[in-house]
Design a protein around this motif. Sequence first.
Motif, mmCIF file in Angstrom:
data_model
loop_
_atom_site.group_PDB
_atom_site.id
_atom_site.type_symbol
_atom_site.label_atom_id
_atom_site.label_comp_id
_atom_site.label_asym_id
_atom_site.label_seq_id
_atom_site.Cartn_x
_atom_site.Cartn_y
_atom_site.Cartn_z
ATOM 1 N N CYS A 1 0.862 -1.171 0.000
ATOM 2 C CA CYS A 1 0.000 0.000 0.000
ATOM 3 C C CYS A 1 0.907 1.232 0.000
ATOM 4 C CB CYS A 1 -0.881 -0.015 1.246
ATOM 5 S SG CYS A 1 -1.886 1.463 1.445
ATOM 6 N N SER A 2 0.596 2.217 -0.848
ATOM 7 C CA SER A 2 1.477 3.376 -0.946
ATOM 8 C C SER A 2 1.020 4.579 -0.135
ATOM 9 C CB SER A 2 1.643 3.783 -2.413
ATOM 10 O OG SER A 2 0.393 4.166 -2.953
ATOM 11 N N ASN A 3 -0.248 4.638 0.261
ATOM 12 C CA ASN A 3 -0.706 5.819 0.983
ATOM 13 C C ASN A 3 -1.714 5.429 2.062
ATOM 14 O OD1 ASN A 3 -1.152 8.405 1.784
ATOM 15 N ND2 ASN A 3 -2.339 9.001 -0.004
ATOM 16 N N PRO A 4 -1.343 5.320 3.311
ATOM 17 C CA PRO A 4 -0.005 5.496 3.874
ATOM 18 C C PRO A 4 0.862 4.270 3.595
ATOM 19 C CG PRO A 4 -1.547 4.939 5.611
ATOM 20 C CD PRO A 4 -2.343 5.082 4.339
ATOM 21 N N HIS A 5 2.180 4.482 3.554
ATOM 22 C CA HIS A 5 3.114 3.404 3.217
ATOM 23 C C HIS A 5 2.991 2.253 4.199
ATOM 24 C CE1 HIS A 5 5.189 5.388 -0.032
ATOM 25 N NE2 HIS A 5 5.143 6.507 0.668
ATOM 26 N N GLY A 6 2.947 1.070 3.655
ATOM 27 C CA GLY A 6 2.851 -0.145 4.452
ATOM 28 C C GLY A 6 2.289 -1.267 3.620
ATOM 29 N N VAL A 7 1.578 -2.160 4.268
ATOM 30 C CA VAL A 7 0.947 -3.288 3.583
ATOM 31 C C VAL A 7 -0.451 -3.485 4.134
ATOM 32 C CG1 VAL A 7 3.097 -4.542 3.115
ATOM 33 C CG2 VAL A 7 1.851 -5.003 5.213
ATOM 34 N N PHE A 8 -1.286 -4.076 3.306
ATOM 35 C CA PHE A 8 -2.566 -4.575 3.781
ATOM 36 C C PHE A 8 -2.380 -6.055 4.037
ATOM 37 C CE2 PHE A 8 -4.556 -0.884 1.598
ATOM 38 C CZ PHE A 8 -5.257 -0.388 2.694
ATOM 39 N N MET A 9 -2.860 -6.503 5.192
ATOM 40 C CA MET A 9 -2.793 -7.919 5.548
ATOM 41 C C MET A 9 -4.197 -8.480 5.522
ATOM 42 S SD MET A 9 -1.584 -9.587 9.132
ATOM 43 C CE MET A 9 -1.633 -11.351 9.395
ATOM 44 N N TRP A 10 -4.375 -9.591 4.816
ATOM 45 C CA TRP A 10 -5.651 -10.289 4.800
ATOM 46 C C TRP A 10 -5.817 -11.022 6.117
ATOM 47 C CZ3 TRP A 10 -10.311 -10.535 3.202
ATOM 48 C CH2 TRP A 10 -11.058 -11.693 3.332
ATOM 49 N N ARG A 11 -6.874 -10.717 6.837
ATOM 50 C CA ARG A 11 -7.188 -11.361 8.112
ATOM 51 C C ARG A 11 -8.360 -12.300 7.885
ATOM 52 N NH1 ARG A 11 -6.066 -8.511 12.808
ATOM 53 N NH2 ARG A 11 -6.784 -10.454 13.725
ATOM 54 N N SER A 12 -8.062 -13.555 7.642
ATOM 55 C CA SER A 12 -9.098 -14.534 7.303
ATOM 56 C C SER A 12 -10.093 -14.750 8.432
ATOM 57 C CB SER A 12 -8.450 -15.867 6.919
ATOM 58 O OG SER A 12 -7.681 -16.360 7.989
ATOM 59 N N GLU A 13 -9.659 -14.585 9.670
ATOM 60 C CA GLU A 13 -10.557 -14.833 10.792
ATOM 61 C C GLU A 13 -11.674 -13.795 10.885
ATOM 62 O OE1 GLU A 13 -6.867 -12.714 12.319
ATOM 63 O OE2 GLU A 13 -7.301 -14.363 10.967
ATOM 64 N N ILE A 14 -11.431 -12.584 10.363
ATOM 65 C CA ILE A 14 -12.471 -11.550 10.358
ATOM 66 C C ILE A 14 -12.912 -11.203 8.935
ATOM 67 C CG2 ILE A 14 -11.809 -10.548 12.581
ATOM 68 C CD1 ILE A 14 -10.333 -8.337 11.018
ATOM 69 N N LYS A 15 -12.294 -11.871 7.948
ATOM 70 C CA LYS A 15 -12.600 -11.665 6.530
ATOM 71 C C LYS A 15 -12.539 -10.183 6.147
ATOM 72 C CE LYS A 15 -15.404 -15.785 5.912
ATOM 73 N NZ LYS A 15 -14.958 -16.495 7.037
ATOM 74 N N ASN A 16 -11.412 -9.576 6.546
ATOM 75 C CA ASN A 16 -11.212 -8.163 6.268
ATOM 76 C C ASN A 16 -9.721 -7.867 6.193
ATOM 77 O OD1 ASN A 16 -11.824 -5.480 5.802
ATOM 78 N ND2 ASN A 16 -13.250 -5.348 7.523
ATOM 79 N N LEU A 17 -9.386 -6.656 5.763
ATOM 80 C CA LEU A 17 -7.996 -6.235 5.644
ATOM 81 C C LEU A 17 -7.590 -5.409 6.857
ATOM 82 C CD1 LEU A 17 -8.067 -5.072 1.931
ATOM 83 C CD2 LEU A 17 -7.233 -7.243 2.815
ATOM 84 N N GLU A 18 -6.304 -5.502 7.188
ATOM 85 C CA GLU A 18 -5.739 -4.674 8.251
ATOM 86 C C GLU A 18 -4.535 -3.956 7.662
ATOM 87 O OE1 GLU A 18 -3.413 -5.229 12.502
ATOM 88 O OE2 GLU A 18 -4.614 -6.873 11.732
ATOM 89 N N HIS A 19 -4.453 -2.641 7.866
ATOM 90 C CA HIS A 19 -3.309 -1.886 7.369
ATOM 91 C C HIS A 19 -2.195 -1.926 8.407
ATOM 92 C CE1 HIS A 19 -0.787 1.608 6.413
ATOM 93 N NE2 HIS A 19 -1.013 1.182 5.180
ATOM 94 N N ILE A 20 -0.983 -2.220 7.936
ATOM 95 C CA ILE A 20 0.183 -2.269 8.809
ATOM 96 C C ILE A 20 1.224 -1.316 8.235
ATOM 97 C CG2 ILE A 20 1.986 -3.728 9.776
ATOM 98 C CD1 ILE A 20 -0.007 -6.080 9.343
ATOM 99 N N LEU A 21 1.647 -0.361 9.043
ATOM 100 C CA LEU A 21 2.646 0.614 8.617
ATOM 101 C C LEU A 21 3.999 -0.058 8.408
ATOM 102 C CD1 LEU A 21 1.746 3.555 11.016
ATOM 103 C CD2 LEU A 21 1.282 3.403 8.559
ATOM 104 N N ASP A 22 4.817 0.521 7.502
ATOM 105 C CA ASP A 22 6.157 -0.017 7.224
ATOM 106 C C ASP A 22 6.955 -0.274 8.490
ATOM 107 O OD1 ASP A 22 5.987 -0.206 4.477
ATOM 108 O OD2 ASP A 22 6.989 1.700 4.083
ATOM 109 N N LYS A 23 6.924 0.692 9.411
ATOM 110 C CA LYS A 23 7.750 0.571 10.612
ATOM 111 C C LYS A 23 7.311 -0.578 11.524
ATOM 112 C CE LYS A 23 5.120 3.972 13.252
ATOM 113 N NZ LYS A 23 5.176 5.222 13.984
ATOM 114 N N ASN A 24 6.102 -1.108 11.342
ATOM 115 C CA ASN A 24 5.591 -2.190 12.189
ATOM 116 C C ASN A 24 5.668 -3.571 11.543
ATOM 117 O OD1 ASN A 24 4.974 -0.312 14.175
ATOM 118 N ND2 ASN A 24 2.928 0.025 13.365
#
Length: 91
Positions: free
Chosen positions: A54-77
């Motif tokens: 993900c570029s804005n804000p920088h980081g990644v989206f993580m697929w959370r299968s247990e809640i069937k949704n995405l979670e944004h995680i910042l680069d530093k984390n």
Amino acid sequence: MTTQTSTQAQVIPKFGEQKKAFSIDKLKRLVNAAKSMSDFDQAKRYLCSYFIPCSNPHGVFMWRSEIKNLEHILDKNISKLICSITKVFYT
């Protein structure tokens, strides 16, 4: 059937299609099972089935299968979520 053959035969779902929660232990097993650089494809596909950049804000989206949704995680984390896994090949 050897362990390597059974690992290569696994089908890794695409991003957002995983039914089980992400497991760092499974990723480590896939990396450690690799006998060559080309064997890392399974580990790469497993990682890509849970994470997408993900570029804005920088980081990644993580697929959370247990809640069937995405979670944004910042680069530093990211390093807190995925610890370093090292594999060395000698020629």
